[in-house]
Design a protein around this motif. Structure first.
Motif, PDB file in Angstrom:
ATOM      1  N   UNK A  18      30.797  52.911  62.565  1.00 44.13           N
ATOM      2  CA  UNK A  18      31.317  53.639  61.404  1.00 44.13           C
ATOM      3  C   UNK A  18      32.354  54.667  61.839  1.00 44.13           C
ATOM      4  N   UNK A  19      32.029  55.432  62.881  1.00 47.21           N
ATOM      5  CA  UNK A  19      32.931  56.495  63.302  1.00 47.21           C
ATOM      6  C   UNK A  19      34.229  55.958  63.889  1.00 47.21           C
ATOM      7  N   UNK A  20      34.132  54.946  64.751  1.00 51.41           N
ATOM      8  CA  UNK A  20      35.345  54.405  65.352  1.00 51.41           C
ATOM      9  C   UNK A  20      36.192  53.699  64.289  1.00 51.41           C
ATOM     10  N   UNK A  21      35.550  52.984  63.381  1.00 52.05           N
ATOM     11  CA  UNK A  21      36.280  52.339  62.292  1.00 52.05           C
ATOM     12  C   UNK A  21      36.986  53.377  61.437  1.00 52.05           C
ATOM     13  N   UNK A 112      34.748  59.821  71.658  1.00 50.23           N
ATOM     14  CA  UNK A 112      36.151  59.437  71.651  1.00 50.23           C
ATOM     15  C   UNK A 112      36.953  60.452  70.840  1.00 50.23           C
ATOM     16  N   UNK A 113      37.856  61.128  71.501  1.00 48.33           N
ATOM     17  CA  UNK A 113      38.720  62.096  70.840  1.00 48.33           C
ATOM     18  C   UNK A 113      39.949  61.380  70.285  1.00 48.33           C
ATOM     19  N   UNK A 114      40.463  61.880  69.182  1.00 46.75           N
ATOM     20  CA  UNK A 114      41.557  61.190  68.503  1.00 46.75           C
ATOM     21  C   UNK A 114      42.797  61.069  69.378  1.00 46.75           C
ATOM     22  N   UNK A 134      47.656  65.099  58.026  1.00 44.40           N
ATOM     23  CA  UNK A 134      46.250  64.995  57.649  1.00 44.40           C
ATOM     24  C   UNK A 134      45.863  66.194  56.823  1.00 44.40           C
ATOM     25  N   UNK A 135      44.931  65.975  55.940  1.00 39.24           N
ATOM     26  CA  UNK A 135      44.439  67.081  55.135  1.00 39.24           C
ATOM     27  C   UNK A 135      43.778  68.101  56.038  1.00 39.24           C
ATOM     28  N   UNK A 136      43.961  69.343  55.693  1.00 37.88           N
ATOM     29  CA  UNK A 136      43.354  70.403  56.499  1.00 37.88           C
ATOM     30  C   UNK A 136      41.845  70.287  56.455  1.00 37.88           C
ATOM     31  N   UNK A 137      41.222  70.455  57.605  1.00 38.32           N
ATOM     32  CA  UNK A 137      39.769  70.422  57.660  1.00 38.32           C
ATOM     33  C   UNK A 137      39.221  71.697  57.042  1.00 38.32           C
ATOM     34  N   UNK A 138      37.980  71.651  56.554  1.00 30.88           N
ATOM     35  CA  UNK A 138      37.376  72.844  55.983  1.00 30.88           C
ATOM     36  C   UNK A 138      37.364  73.979  56.991  1.00 30.88           C
ATOM     37  N   UNK A 153      34.764  64.785  63.451  1.00 30.79           N
ATOM     38  CA  UNK A 153      34.729  63.389  63.894  1.00 30.79           C
ATOM     39  C   UNK A 153      35.083  62.413  62.775  1.00 30.79           C
ATOM     40  N   UNK A 154      34.834  62.819  61.523  1.00 27.31           N
ATOM     41  CA  UNK A 154      35.143  61.947  60.384  1.00 27.31           C
ATOM     42  C   UNK A 154      36.458  62.337  59.729  1.00 27.31           C
ATOM     43  N   UNK A 155      37.250  63.166  60.399  1.00 33.52           N
ATOM     44  CA  UNK A 155      38.560  63.528  59.877  1.00 33.52           C
ATOM     45  C   UNK A 155      38.497  64.286  58.572  1.00 33.52           C
ATOM     46  N   UNK A 156      37.407  65.034  58.362  1.00 34.28           N
ATOM     47  CA  UNK A 156      37.274  65.808  57.139  1.00 34.28           C
ATOM     48  C   UNK A 156      36.705  65.030  55.967  1.00 34.28           C
TER      49      UNK A 156
END
Length: 258
Positions: A18-21, A112-114, A134-138, A153-156
């Protein structure tokens, strides 16, 4: 960035897939999943991919087995020239040598870092990209460290992050009990396999406390350490898992109410 690219992600751990996808999809790629070495072999025989991400340690047919099948019977595979990236929790110098000698093009170490993921893709697809906005993270101020890492890890994506928290809360207690049971009958091989799964999930999600404790137990099991050492490592992993579980309600509430 990679809208015309097709990637294959192979891992028996659903959380890892899920995370890598998610990471790859956010880069625009089309992603196919395989849950085992058998599924990977079938997918590679019938579909064409630009890049394959292959977990090394899977039950039954391992990542190394899949690579051997590709190299030994290349004519039957559509992707005989496709770069294959090994995904592993450990890569000491000797292990890195074994990975490359087995025919893998490169490797990625969990978590795995982006930027590392992007670098590997650009290297093997011979591309250079400008990261998409990318949208700003919280805001991370005063944020629970587990919550912060899962969101990053889920890009926000809070929906995916909440789903991962739920899945971890379902899987970790059962896995902990299985490790305890295996240790009780001196089945170190089984205990190590389950601990490796815990290590992998924690690594992918950035849960460093659980990851470090699981890694220590996995190493101790591989070294046939004393019962006292194994028990101490097991207790340390249990404490980290219970600390995460005790905060589950707060994590889910924070994710569902940004």
């Amino acid at each position: 960035m990679f809208r015309d690219k097709n990637f294959l992600v192979v891992d028996d751990n659903e959380i890892n897939r899920i995370l890598l996808k998610t990471q790859l999809s956010q880069m625009g790629a089309q992603v196919t999943e395989a849950r085992s070495g058998n599924e990977a072999v079938e997918s590679i025989r019938t579909l064409c991919f630009d890049l394959i991400f292959l977990d090394l340690r899977m039950p039954g047919i391992t990542g190394f087995d899949v690579m051997r099948a590709i190299r030994q019977d290349a004519q039957r595979f559509n992707d005989k020239e496709t770069p294959v990236i090994a995904v592993t929790a450990h890569a000491l110098p000797q292990q890195r040598k074994e990975i490359l000698e087995a025919g893998f093009s490169d490797f990625l170490i969990k978590p795995i870092l982006e930027d590392q993921l992007l670098s590997v893709i650009e290297t093997w697809l011979c591309t250079s990209t400008v990261p998409s906005p990318r949208s700003a993270l919280p805001c991370a101020h005063h944020m629970d460290p587990y919550l912060k890492m899962i969101i990053e890890k889920t890009g926000g994506n809070r929906g995916i992050a909440e789903m991962l928290v739920v899945k971890l809360a379902q899987e970790l207690p059962a896995q902990l009990a299985e490790v305890e049971k295996a240790l009780g009958v001196d089945d170190y091989r089984q205990a190590r396999e389950i601990t490796h799964k815990i290590n992998g999930s924690a690594s992918f999600c950035g849960l460093l406390g659980i990851r470090e404790a699981a890694s220590e137990l996995e190493t101790a099991l591989g070294a046939s350490s004393s019962h006292e050492t194994l028990r101490a490592c097991m207790q340390a992993m249990g404490r980290e898992i219970r600390a995460f579980l005790s905060n589950r309600t707060n994590l889910e509430a924070a994710l569902s109410n940004p």
